[in-house]
Design an enzyme around this catalytic site. Sequence first.
Site, PDB file in Angstrom:
ATOM      1  N   MET A  24       0.815  -1.209   0.000  1.00 31.21           N
ATOM      2  CA  MET A  24       0.000   0.000   0.000  1.00 31.21           C
ATOM      3  C   MET A  24       0.858   1.272   0.000  1.00 31.21           C
ATOM      4  O   MET A  24       0.693   2.150   0.842  1.00 31.21           O
ATOM      5  CB  MET A  24      -0.937  -0.006   1.204  1.00 31.21           C
ATOM      6  CG  MET A  24      -2.071  -0.992   1.072  1.00 31.21           C
ATOM      7  SD  MET A  24      -3.271  -0.425  -0.163  1.00 31.21           S
ATOM      8  CE  MET A  24      -4.306  -1.892  -0.318  1.00 31.21           C
ATOM      9  N   HIS A  59       4.425   5.195   1.985  1.00 28.27           N
ATOM     10  CA  HIS A  59       3.214   4.452   2.315  1.00 28.27           C
ATOM     11  C   HIS A  59       1.994   5.366   2.291  1.00 28.27           C
ATOM     12  O   HIS A  59       2.050   6.524   2.712  1.00 28.27           O
ATOM     13  CB  HIS A  59       3.346   3.806   3.699  1.00 28.27           C
ATOM     14  CG  HIS A  59       2.426   2.647   3.894  1.00 28.27           C
ATOM     15  ND1 HIS A  59       1.094   2.806   4.234  1.00 28.27           N
ATOM     16  CD2 HIS A  59       2.634   1.310   3.770  1.00 28.27           C
ATOM     17  CE1 HIS A  59       0.524   1.621   4.333  1.00 28.27           C
ATOM     18  NE2 HIS A  59       1.441   0.686   4.058  1.00 28.27           N
ATOM     19  N   HIS A  60       0.885   4.831   1.775  1.00 26.11           N
ATOM     20  CA  HIS A  60      -0.341   5.614   1.632  1.00 26.11           C
ATOM     21  C   HIS A  60      -0.916   6.031   2.990  1.00 26.11           C
ATOM     22  O   HIS A  60      -1.753   6.935   3.072  1.00 26.11           O
ATOM     23  CB  HIS A  60      -1.383   4.808   0.852  1.00 26.11           C
ATOM     24  CG  HIS A  60      -2.324   5.650   0.054  1.00 26.11           C
ATOM     25  ND1 HIS A  60      -2.759   6.884   0.469  1.00 26.11           N
ATOM     26  CD2 HIS A  60      -2.931   5.439  -1.143  1.00 26.11           C
ATOM     27  CE1 HIS A  60      -3.594   7.395  -0.419  1.00 26.11           C
ATOM     28  NE2 HIS A  60      -3.707   6.548  -1.410  1.00 26.11           N
ATOM     29  N   SER A  61      -0.482   5.393   4.067  1.00 27.52           N
ATOM     30  CA  SER A  61      -0.940   5.803   5.400  1.00 27.52           C
ATOM     31  C   SER A  61      -0.318   7.133   5.808  1.00 27.52           C
ATOM     32  O   SER A  61      -0.820   7.813   6.712  1.00 27.52           O
ATOM     33  CB  SER A  61      -0.583   4.739   6.435  1.00 27.52           C
ATOM     34  OG  SER A  61       0.812   4.519   6.468  1.00 27.52           O
ATOM     35  N   LEU A  62       0.785   7.523   5.146  1.00 25.65           N
ATOM     36  CA  LEU A  62       1.440   8.801   5.433  1.00 25.65           C
ATOM     37  C   LEU A  62       0.947   9.908   4.505  1.00 25.65           C
ATOM     38  O   LEU A  62       0.628  11.007   4.967  1.00 25.65           O
ATOM     39  CB  LEU A  62       2.964   8.663   5.302  1.00 25.65           C
ATOM     40  CG  LEU A  62       3.674   7.806   6.337  1.00 25.65           C
ATOM     41  CD1 LEU A  62       5.152   7.685   5.987  1.00 25.65           C
ATOM     42  CD2 LEU A  62       3.504   8.398   7.728  1.00 25.65           C
TER      43      LEU A  62
END
Length: 462
Positions: free
Chosen positions: A22, A139-142
């Site tokens: 991701m 990362h897409h969470s960041l």
Amino acid sequence: MVTPIDPTGLGFLLAENRAMPMHVGGLQLFRKPEGAGRGYGRELYEHMSGTERIAPLFLKHPHRSLRTAGHLVWEQDEQFDIEHHVRHSALPKPGRVRELLDLCGLLHSSRLAWERPLWEAHVIEGLRDGRVAMYTKVHHSLVDGVAAIRLMASVLSPDPATRGMPPPWGYREEPAAEAADVADIPGQALRTALGITAEAAGMPAALIKTLTKSVRNEASAVSLYAPRTMLNQQVTGSRRFAAQDWPIERIRGVGKVTGTTINDVVIAMCSGALRSYLLDFDALPEQSLVAMVPVGLNAKQSHIASTEGGNALGSIMVRMGTELTDPGARLRSVHASMKDGKEALSSMTPVQILAMSALGQAPAILTPLLRMQGIVRPPYNVIISNVPGPRTTQYFNGARLVGTYPLSIPIHGMALNITCTSYAGLMCFGLTGCRRTVPHLQRLLGYLDHELGALERAAGVS
């Protein structure tokens, strides 16, 4: 220091597995500064890896333990190792763009380790024309794709004489406005999500109208199903990447003559290219493919949903007209579908658009989570997004940026992602696909080029 992870970021972390890394990525191509010697690649790497202070965004990694009651949180890496995150690579001979894209596909295939901050950068030399490349992934969470492009742009300058620019992960005492916005994106997303309930009550009329169109299989803001294709099945973790750019003036020229937008023409190019690609495998469905196209909410201030600016928090489901043999007819189909989707969103507030888009995404998210691929039809077949980039030529410490190409995230049931970014008069396409599910991905580049020519001929553009 420990900080909570917002729900959106947590979702991307929990959804990740070996088959679905991701992270988003980017490939930038630079022309060496005037007077730079053969060792410029090494000098660039040393500058990138020599940063003494790192921005907080690039120091945190996910962590859970008994101390956090088993919950995932962000924790600062107390043993940060810049040499793990910034690396120096060289292409094998003959050093063509093909070798570069192969390397990017390989690098994009590997997951980022949770025990370290979730990003990497690779300075790549060995291109036979002397250019130097940089591949980055975060990362897409960041950050999302828009934020990643803004982050890169924040350390570029339109002046080739500007020096002393830090790398994107370098700490800045007075960060540029764009970089500050990037750091705050998770919080903004959380605050927006918390506001959905208050405004969603005003949605019923628009919701009923939109869902009625969806039940009739008239793609609009929501799509309930799309034809099943070879692109809509399980993916592996191995990625293939293809990239190319075309002058925006050519695309705009078709739009001017036909009364369509640049984004309409981009989607029509993708429609014709996917039609030809699926015909190669005798896999073209009789029904039109459906594309999910992210939209920018900031354009809602002008009462028109836009696909050419702003944070992509909403989406339109577009019938691509792939069942039509005439390129002009495909463009008209795309234009009509885009217009219908924009009109549907124009009657909603930004928060309602976000809620509607979440509803539209639900089938795509729930289907792989419930392991129902092949049982239910996909809500859409492909993601096509267009992210605005710098309009003028940019430089990094004297090195001219000559191309920038995004890499994105294929997921189970959605094996191909097409992302475009505009830069200095070019529309740069980045195609990221599962290596097994989407074979011979590079063929799509030739079909995209052929389709732009076909659209020009259909429009009578000389």
